[in-house]
Design an enzyme around this catalytic site. Structure first.
Site, PDB file in Angstrom:
ATOM      1  CD  GLN A 141      -7.748 -44.220  55.455  1.00 60.12           C
ATOM      2  OE1 GLN A 141      -7.638 -44.386  54.246  1.00 60.12           O
ATOM      3  NE2 GLN A 141      -7.833 -43.008  55.986  1.00 60.12           N
ATOM      4  NE  ARG A 169      -1.410 -35.430  54.521  1.00 61.64           N
ATOM      5  CZ  ARG A 169      -0.214 -35.926  54.731  1.00 61.64           C
ATOM      6  NH1 ARG A 169       0.398 -36.619  53.832  1.00 61.64           N
ATOM      7  NH2 ARG A 169       0.402 -35.709  55.870  1.00 61.64           N
ATOM      8  CB  CYS A 170      -9.096 -33.736  51.360  1.00 60.75           C
ATOM      9  SG  CYS A 170     -10.533 -32.780  50.926  1.00 60.75           S
ATOM     10  CD  GLU A 186      -8.351 -32.387  56.140  1.00 61.33           C
ATOM     11  OE1 GLU A 186      -8.631 -33.579  56.270  1.00 61.33           O
ATOM     12  OE2 GLU A 186      -9.175 -31.506  55.963  1.00 61.33           O
TER      13      GLU A 186
END
Ligand code: CDP
Length: 783
Positions: free
Chosen positions: A222, A369-370, A739
Site C-alpha cells: 500500500q 480501514r481507519c 474508512e
C-alpha cells in the site's frame, strides 16, 4: 469551482463532461501478482512456531535440504549473520525479528524459510525442518502482561512488557469536572482484536538481476515508496537500484502497509541466489502472522448535567500490541489519531491516556480501514453517549442534538488538540432522522415493547480525522507524509497522471482522471492514471487511512492548476492577446470582451508541442508535492434498526441508514461503493469477527471457517445518502471517505442491540455480538 457550504442533494465534480455520455464511467485494469511470471522463479515457504512462547533449542535443516528441488533453508541466525535478523518497525520505537532468533514470541511466528523450485515442494520441505523448542510461560492478556511476571521481549534493555504511556488533555481539570458533575458514567468496553483479512493475502516476487545490480520487488504494497526507502536503509542497496512495483492487489485495508518476514526472506534469497524468488502467503499465515487491528481495552467516563449537557470526558486505554510494537502509526502519534475521541461533541474538558503492552500474540495495530485508531475512539465516544443517554433516561438523539459542535464553531479547536476544519453535524443528523422516520420508529418500538418484542434503534454520529498529513506533525520513520502528483498532457490533449498513492480497489483510475478533467477541461476517459511503480511514480507515502483524496487528490488538483497557468500563456499566444485578457471559463480559455473567441485546452496542448510562444519552455506537464495545511474531518450520521429474538439471541438488522459527509464528492458511485464495503466490514466486526486466543496462547481463528467473512446472505441492505460540507483548505473541498463506514458503524449496531434489550436492564454487550453472546446477555439480565 463552486464550493458549496450546504447541499442536501448529492454534488459531484469532474463529471460535468463525462457523465452526460456515460453515467457509469469507471476506469480500471487488472494485473495481479500471479500475472507476473518470470522464468526460473524459485518459491519460498515459511516454517512457523507451534508455540506462542518458546526457546528455540536447535534447528535441523538436513532432511529439508535433502529433498530434491530444495535450494536453501534460511534461519534467523543466517539472517543475523547477513545483518538482516531484525528490521525497524514503522514508527521507529521498536524493532522486529524477521525469523525467530533465540526464541519465538507468538504462535505461528516465522522460524525458517525454505526455498524450492515449486511452492508445493517448498511447503512440503518446510514440514521437514526439524525445530526443537523449549516452551515458556505465555501471556495473552494485556492486564496480566502489565504485572511483568513473564518478560516477553528479553532482547530489550528495559525488562518490562510496558511499551509506552501516551496522554493528551487536561488530567486534573477533567478529573475535577467529572467529580463535580451531576451525572457521571464510568464504563468499560473493548474493541476486540480483529483482522483486515483482505481477499488476496500478501505476497512478493523479488527479482535480483545480477547483471544490472537492480532489485525489482513486485510487492502487495500500500506504500511502495516508503517500502523502497526502508529496503534501502536496511540493506544498504542504493535506492536507485531498487524498484518496487505494487500490482493490483485484492484489498489492503491497512494489512499491506507493514513489512513482513516473507518479504525480507524472499528478497534476501533472491539477492543471495541471483534468481527470482516468490512468496505468497496462505490464508492461515495472513490471519495468524500479519498485521491485526484494534485490541483496545477502554474505560470511558463522561460527566454531564442532569439535563444532559456534557461537562467532561476521560478515556483510559490498555492497548495490546502483541509481541512487537509494529503498529503502523505516524511517528509522533503512538496511539494514532485516538485524540479524536471527543467526537462530534462540545466537551469543555477532556483527557485521554493509553498504556501499550507486549503479549504473546502476533504484532500489528494496523490502521484497518481507519485513520490510525479513529475506529476505537469513535466506538468509545458513540457507545459512551448512548450509555449516558440510558443513565439520563434521555433519547440518545436528543442528547446528541443538545451537545453537537455547532456549525458556527468551525474551525473548531477540540480540547484534545485537533482543529476540525468544517462540519454541520445537526444538518446531517436531522437529515438521517427524517429519512429513517425516527419518530415513527420510536412509536413502533414502544408498541412492540408493550407486546414483549425487542426492537432497537442505534445511532452513531461520528467525526473522523483523515488525510495524514501536514508535514509539521506527520512522518513515518522521519519521512514527511506529503503526497505528490505528476501530470503530462500529450500533444493531442490526452494525458497521464501519476501519484505517490497506491489504490487497492478504491478506483483512483477513475477519480484522479476526473480531477484532471475538471481542472483542465479535458476528457476524463483519455487521462490514464498510473500508480504503484517507484520507477515512474513521484514520491509519496501511499494509500491507507483515507489519505489519498485529502493528500494525493490535493496534489493532483494543484499540479493541474500549474498546467493551467502555463496553458494560459500559450492560449494568449494563440489568441494573439495579452495574458491579462484571457480568462478560464466553461472549461476553455476565453478572450474577455470578445464573445466566441476562445481556445480549448486540447488546442493549447497541441500548440505546447508545435507552436509554443517565443521564449517559452515547450511541453505541458507539472509535478506538485502537496503538504496539506491540516487534516480533513469527515463526519456521518448512521442509524441502525434491529429486531432481537429474545429466545435465540438472533439479531436481524432490519434497516441501516448511512448519511456521510466527505465534503465535495468526486464520484458518487465510487463513494457509495466505499460506504457499502465499509459498512459490510463494520457489520462483520459488530456481529461476527474476533481474533481470539486461549489461555495457552493458541490462535483460535486460523481460517475463514473460524474467522467469518460476511457474504451477501448475511449482509443487510444499506441505505445511503450524503450532505456536503467542503473542507475549506483542500483544493477541491474534498475529505476522505473510504474508512468512514468502518469507523462509524460498529457503535450504531451495538447501540441498536443494547437499545432493543434495555427494557431487560442490558447495559452493554461486547463485540462481536454473536447469537450466543446476546442470548447470554438476555438470560443474565433476566436472572
Ligand atoms: O485513501 P483511500 O483511497 O483509501 O480513501 P479515500 O481518499 O477516502 O478515497 C476512496 C475513493 O473514493 C477514491 O477513489 C476517491 O477518490 C473517492 N472519493 C470521492 O470520490 N470523493 C471524496 N470526497 C472522497 C473520496
Amino acid at each position: 469551482m463552486a464550493i458549496m457550504t450546504e447541499a442536501p442533494e448529492r454534488h459531484s465534480i469532474g463529471l460535468s463532461m463525462k457523465r452526460k455520455e456515460d453515467p457509469r464511467f469507471i476506469q480500471g485494469r487488472g494485473r495481479y501478482l500471479d500475472d507476473i511470471v518470470i522464468p526460473h522463479t524459485l518459491h519460498l515457504a515459511l516454517v512457523h512456531s507451534p508455540y506462542p512462547h518458546a526457546r528455540i533449542v536447535k534447528i535441523d535443516k538436513t532432511a529439508a535440504l535433502a529433498m530434491p528441488g530444495v535450494k536453501a533453508v534460511i534461519t534467523g541466525e543466517d539472517l543475523v549473520a547477513a545483518n538482516l535478523g531484525w528490521i525497524p518497525t514503522f514508527h521507529g520505537y521498536d524493532k522486529q525479528m524477521v525469523l525467530a532468533v533465540g526464541k519465538a514470541v507468538f504462535q505461528y511466528q516465522e522460524v525458517a524459510g525454505v526455498i524450492a523450485t515449486s511452492r508445493e515442494l517448498a511447503l512440503d520441505a518446510a514440514e521437514l525442518v526439524d525445530v526443537e523448542y523449549e516452551p515458556l510461560d505465555v501471556v495473552v492478556d494485556p492486564f496480566e502482561s502489565r504485572k511483568d511476571t513473564t518478560i516477553i521481549r528479553d532482547d530489550r534493555e528495559n525488562k518490562t512488557n510496558h511499551i509506552y504511556h501516551w496522554e493528551v488533555g487536561k488530567r486534573a481539570e477533567t478529573d475535577a469536572a467529572l467529580a463535580a458533575s451531576e451525572v457521571h458514567i464510568n464504563e468499560k468496553m473493548e474493541f476486540q482484536r480483529c483482522h483486515p483479512a483482505p481477499l488476496e493475502p500478501c505476497g512478493i516476487l523479488a527479482d535480483m538481476d545480477r547483471g544490472t545490480g537492480r532489485l525489482t520487488m513486485y510487492l502487495t504494497s500500500q506504500a511502495p515508496h516508503a517500502h523502497r526507502t526502508v529496503v534501502s536503509l536496511v540493506t544498504g542497496i542504493p535506492e536507485d537500484k531498487i524498484r518496487i512495483v505494487s500490482p493490483d492487489i485484492g484489498g489492503g485495508f491497512g494489512n499491506k502497509v507493514p513489512v513482513y518476514p516473507g518479504y525480507v526472506v524472499a528478497t534476501a534469497a533472491s539477492v543471495i541466489l541471483g534468481v527470482p524468488v516468490k512468496w505468497v502467503e496462505t490464508r492461515t499465515e495472513n490471519l495468524t502472522t500479519s498485521g491485526f487491528a484494534r485490541d483496545y481495552h477502554m474505560n470511558v467516563e463522561i460527566g454531564a448535567t442532569k439535563d444532559g449537557v456534557l461537562t467532561a470526558l476521560k478515556v483510559t486505554t490498555v492497548a495490546d500490541h502483541g509481541a512487537f510494537d509494529a503498529a503502523a502509526d505516524p511517528t509522533k502519534y503512538p496511539a494514532g489519531m485516538f485524540g479524536i475521541v471527543t467526537g462530534s461533541y462540545n466537551f469543555p474538558l477532556a483527557f485521554t491516556e493509553l498504556d501499550a503492552y507486549f503479549t504473546n500474540k502476533a504484532p500489528g495495530g494496523v490502521a484497518y480501514r481507519c485513520s490510525f485508531r479513529v475506529t476505537e475512539a469513535s466506538y468509545a465516544i458513540e457507545r459512551g453517549m448512548d450509555m449516558l443517554a440510558q443513565r439520563l433516561a434521555m433519547d440518545p438523539a436528543e442528547l446528541r442534538l443538545k451537545n453537537f459542535v455547532q456549525k458556527e464553531q468551525f474551525p473548531y479547536a477540540s480540547p484534545l488538540g485537533f482543529i476540525y476544519d468544517s462540519g454541520d453535524y445537526k444538518l446531517t443528523f436531522e437529515k438521517a432522522l427524517a429519512k429513517i422516520g425516527y419518530a415513527d420508529l420510536r412509536k413502533e418500538q414502544a408498541e412492540k415493547r408493550a407486546r414483549g418484542e425487542y426492537m432497537g434503534i442505534g445511532i452513531s454520529t461520528f467525526t473522523e480525522v483523515v488525510g495524514a498529513g501536514p508535514s509539521k506533525l506527520f512522518d513515518i520513520m522521519g519521512i514527511k507524509m506529503f503526497d505528490s502528483a505528476e501530470i503530462r498532457i500529450h500533444p493531442t490533449g490526452s494525458g497521464i497522471v501519476r501519484t505517490g498513492a497506491r489504490h487497492q480497489g478504491q478506483g483512483h483510475e477513475t477519480t484522479w482522471a476526473q480531477i484532471v478533467a475538471e481542472e483542465l477541461g479535458l476528457d476524463a476517459q483519455n487521462i490514464l492514471v498510473e500508480e504503484g511503480d517507484t520507477d515512474t511514480a513521484p514520491y509519496g507515502l501511499g494509500t491507507y487511512a483515507s489519505r489519498s483524496t485529502p493528500v494525493a487528490g490535493g496534489a493532483i488538483s494543484l499540479a493541474a492548476r500549474k498546467i493551467r497557468e502555463k496553458a494560459k500563456k500559450i492560449a494568449a499566444h494563440l489568441l494573439e492577446a495579452s495574458e491579462d485578457d484571457v480568462e478560464w471559463n466553461n472549461y476553455k480559455f476565453e478572450l474577455s470582451g470578445v464573445p466566441g473567441k476562445s481556445v480549448t485546452m486540447q488546442e493549447v496542448a497541441f500548440a505546447a508541442y508545435t507552436n509554443p510562444p517565443p521564449n517559452t519552455e515547450p511541453g505541458l506537464e507539472a509535478v506538485f508535492y502537496y503538504d496539506p495545511p491540516n487534516m480533513t474531518f469527515p463526519h456521518g450520521a448512521y442509524i441502525a434498526v434491529v429486531d432481537v429474538d429474545a429466545e435465540t439471541g438472533e439479531t436481524k438488522v432490519r434497516r441501516f441508514l448511512a448519511i456521510d459527509d466527505c465534503g465535495t464528492v468526486i464520484n458518487p458511485m465510487i463513494v457509495e461503493g466505499q460506504i457499502h464495503g465499509g459498512l459490510t466490514e463494520g457489520f462483520a466486526i459488530a456481529f461476527m469477527q474476533e481474533i481470539r486466543f486461549d489461555e495457552a496462547g493458541n490462535h483460535l481463528q486460523t481460517n475463514f471457517t473460524e474467522y467469518l467473512v460476511p457474504t451477501s446472505l448475511e449482509t443487510p441492505h444499506w441505505e445511503t445518502d450524503n450532505t456536503v460540507t467542503p473542507s475549506p483548505h483542500h483544493p477541491i473541498g474534498a475529505k476522505g471517505v473510504g474508512e468512514s463506514p468502518n469507523v462509524g458503524s460498529p457503535a450504531a449496531f451495538v447501540n441498536a442491540v443494547v437499545d432493543a434489550l434495555s427494557p431487560l436492564g442490558v447495559k452493554h454487550i461486547e463485540m462481536p455480538m454473536t447469537r450466543s453472546k446476546v442470548w447470554h446477555a438476555i438470560s443474565d439480565a433476566r436472572k
